[in-house]
Scaffold this motif. Structure first.
Motif, PDB file in Angstrom:
ATOM      1  N   ARG A  95       0.841  -1.203   0.000  1.00  0.00           N
ATOM      2  CA  ARG A  95       0.000   0.000   0.000  1.00  0.00           C
ATOM      3  C   ARG A  95       0.878   1.256   0.000  1.00  0.00           C
ATOM      4  O   ARG A  95       0.630   2.196  -0.755  1.00  0.00           O
ATOM      5  CB  ARG A  95      -0.923  -0.010   1.233  1.00  0.00           C
ATOM      6  CG  ARG A  95      -1.861   1.187   1.298  1.00  0.00           C
ATOM      7  CD  ARG A  95      -2.630   1.238   2.602  1.00  0.00           C
ATOM      8  NE  ARG A  95      -1.781   1.296   3.776  1.00  0.00           N
ATOM      9  CZ  ARG A  95      -1.127   2.385   4.203  1.00  0.00           C
ATOM     10  NH1 ARG A  95      -1.201   3.515   3.529  1.00  0.00           N
ATOM     11  NH2 ARG A  95      -0.389   2.346   5.301  1.00  0.00           N
ATOM     12  N   ILE A  96       1.921   1.264   0.840  1.00  0.00           N
ATOM     13  CA  ILE A  96       2.821   2.419   0.918  1.00  0.00           C
ATOM     14  C   ILE A  96       3.475   2.672  -0.446  1.00  0.00           C
ATOM     15  O   ILE A  96       3.543   3.802  -0.915  1.00  0.00           O
ATOM     16  CB  ILE A  96       3.910   2.201   2.000  1.00  0.00           C
ATOM     17  CG1 ILE A  96       3.285   2.238   3.402  1.00  0.00           C
ATOM     18  CG2 ILE A  96       5.023   3.247   1.876  1.00  0.00           C
ATOM     19  CD1 ILE A  96       4.233   1.757   4.504  1.00  0.00           C
ATOM     20  N   LEU A  97       3.939   1.598  -1.078  1.00  0.00           N
ATOM     21  CA  LEU A  97       4.644   1.731  -2.359  1.00  0.00           C
ATOM     22  C   LEU A  97       3.687   1.896  -3.535  1.00  0.00           C
ATOM     23  O   LEU A  97       4.090   2.348  -4.609  1.00  0.00           O
ATOM     24  CB  LEU A  97       5.529   0.507  -2.602  1.00  0.00           C
ATOM     25  CG  LEU A  97       6.725   0.339  -1.674  1.00  0.00           C
ATOM     26  CD1 LEU A  97       7.399  -0.998  -1.925  1.00  0.00           C
ATOM     27  CD2 LEU A  97       7.707   1.485  -1.832  1.00  0.00           C
ATOM     28  N   GLY A  98       2.432   1.481  -3.343  1.00  0.00           N
ATOM     29  CA  GLY A  98       1.468   1.565  -4.434  1.00  0.00           C
ATOM     30  C   GLY A  98       1.684   0.522  -5.510  1.00  0.00           C
ATOM     31  O   GLY A  98       1.332   0.738  -6.665  1.00  0.00           O
ATOM     32  N   VAL A  99       2.266  -0.620  -5.133  1.00  0.00           N
ATOM     33  CA  VAL A  99       2.526  -1.705  -6.084  1.00  0.00           C
ATOM     34  C   VAL A  99       2.258  -3.050  -5.410  1.00  0.00           C
ATOM     35  O   VAL A  99       2.190  -3.143  -4.191  1.00  0.00           O
ATOM     36  CB  VAL A  99       3.988  -1.700  -6.591  1.00  0.00           C
ATOM     37  CG1 VAL A  99       4.313  -0.431  -7.337  1.00  0.00           C
ATOM     38  CG2 VAL A  99       4.965  -1.923  -5.460  1.00  0.00           C
ATOM     39  N   SER A 100       2.133  -4.080  -6.234  1.00  0.00           N
ATOM     40  CA  SER A 100       2.084  -5.446  -5.724  1.00  0.00           C
ATOM     41  C   SER A 100       3.494  -6.022  -5.795  1.00  0.00           C
ATOM     42  O   SER A 100       4.185  -5.860  -6.801  1.00  0.00           O
ATOM     43  CB  SER A 100       1.142  -6.307  -6.573  1.00  0.00           C
ATOM     44  OG  SER A 100      -0.182  -5.868  -6.423  1.00  0.00           O
ATOM     45  N   LEU A 101       3.901  -6.682  -4.725  1.00  0.00           N
ATOM     46  CA  LEU A 101       5.238  -7.279  -4.682  1.00  0.00           C
ATOM     47  C   LEU A 101       5.204  -8.674  -5.292  1.00  0.00           C
ATOM     48  O   LEU A 101       4.220  -9.398  -5.146  1.00  0.00           O
ATOM     49  CB  LEU A 101       5.726  -7.372  -3.237  1.00  0.00           C
ATOM     50  CG  LEU A 101       5.848  -6.046  -2.486  1.00  0.00           C
ATOM     51  CD1 LEU A 101       6.264  -6.299  -1.037  1.00  0.00           C
ATOM     52  CD2 LEU A 101       6.828  -5.115  -3.154  1.00  0.00           C
ATOM     53  N   SER A 102       6.278  -9.039  -5.962  1.00  0.00           N
ATOM     54  CA  SER A 102       6.398 -10.388  -6.516  1.00  0.00           C
ATOM     55  C   SER A 102       6.690 -11.374  -5.380  1.00  0.00           C
ATOM     56  O   SER A 102       7.080 -10.977  -4.278  1.00  0.00           O
ATOM     57  CB  SER A 102       7.537 -10.438  -7.539  1.00  0.00           C
ATOM     58  OG  SER A 102       8.791 -10.301  -6.873  1.00  0.00           O
ATOM     59  N   GLN A 103       6.513 -12.646  -5.676  1.00  0.00           N
ATOM     60  CA  GLN A 103       6.841 -13.677  -4.672  1.00  0.00           C
ATOM     61  C   GLN A 103       8.307 -13.569  -4.264  1.00  0.00           C
ATOM     62  O   GLN A 103       8.642 -13.730  -3.097  1.00  0.00           O
ATOM     63  CB  GLN A 103       6.542 -15.081  -5.219  1.00  0.00           C
ATOM     64  CG  GLN A 103       5.063 -15.413  -5.238  1.00  0.00           C
ATOM     65  CD  GLN A 103       4.419 -15.282  -3.871  1.00  0.00           C
ATOM     66  OE1 GLN A 103       3.605 -14.399  -3.630  1.00  0.00           O
ATOM     67  NE2 GLN A 103       4.800 -16.129  -2.951  1.00  0.00           N
ATOM     68  N   GLU A 104       9.182 -13.288  -5.226  1.00  0.00           N
ATOM     69  CA  GLU A 104      10.612 -13.160  -4.927  1.00  0.00           C
ATOM     70  C   GLU A 104      10.862 -11.987  -3.983  1.00  0.00           C
ATOM     71  O   GLU A 104      11.642 -12.097  -3.034  1.00  0.00           O
ATOM     72  CB  GLU A 104      11.409 -12.998  -6.228  1.00  0.00           C
ATOM     73  CG  GLU A 104      12.903 -13.072  -6.041  1.00  0.00           C
ATOM     74  CD  GLU A 104      13.386 -14.373  -5.397  1.00  0.00           C
ATOM     75  OE1 GLU A 104      14.311 -14.306  -4.573  1.00  0.00           O
ATOM     76  OE2 GLU A 104      12.826 -15.457  -5.690  1.00  0.00           O
ATOM     77  N   GLU A 105      10.208 -10.854  -4.242  1.00  0.00           N
ATOM     78  CA  GLU A 105      10.370  -9.688  -3.365  1.00  0.00           C
ATOM     79  C   GLU A 105       9.846  -9.985  -1.968  1.00  0.00           C
ATOM     80  O   GLU A 105      10.434  -9.563  -0.973  1.00  0.00           O
ATOM     81  CB  GLU A 105       9.642  -8.481  -3.959  1.00  0.00           C
ATOM     82  CG  GLU A 105      10.330  -7.927  -5.186  1.00  0.00           C
ATOM     83  CD  GLU A 105       9.480  -6.942  -5.959  1.00  0.00           C
ATOM     84  OE1 GLU A 105      10.083  -6.085  -6.634  1.00  0.00           O
ATOM     85  OE2 GLU A 105       8.236  -7.018  -5.914  1.00  0.00           O
TER      86      GLU A 105
END
Length: 86
Positions: A51-61
């Protein structure tokens, strides 16, 4: 990410207080050992980071976050994601 590290720390402290009922954790406290922060909490925290970054993180991240134990390490992690264009 337009947040400074201080803003990020403030936001994380707010999240820990509101979502996890952890008041004023030290920036270098081991969250698992000192505050019983567990893997379920970590998943919820990753949602807040997205939410803070405004993106969805990948499984690796997300996997990269598993070794993180302190608020300073969380800040480093978020800054590295933001720097990588997440």
């Amino acid at each position: 990410m337009a947040l400074s590290r201080e803003d990020l720390q403030r936001e994380l402290l707010r999240i820990f207080e509101e979502n996890f009922e952890i008041d004023h954790p030290g920036l270098d406290d081991d969250l698992r050992d000192e505050h019983e922060f567990d893997s379920i909490d970590a998943i919820e925290l990753l949602s807040e980071i997205e939410r803070i970054l405004g993106v969805s993180l990948s499984q690796e991240e997300k996997k990269q976050a598993m070794g993180v134990r302190t608020i300073n390490q969380i800040c480093d992690y978020v800054e590295s994601l933001a720097g990588a264009g997440a």
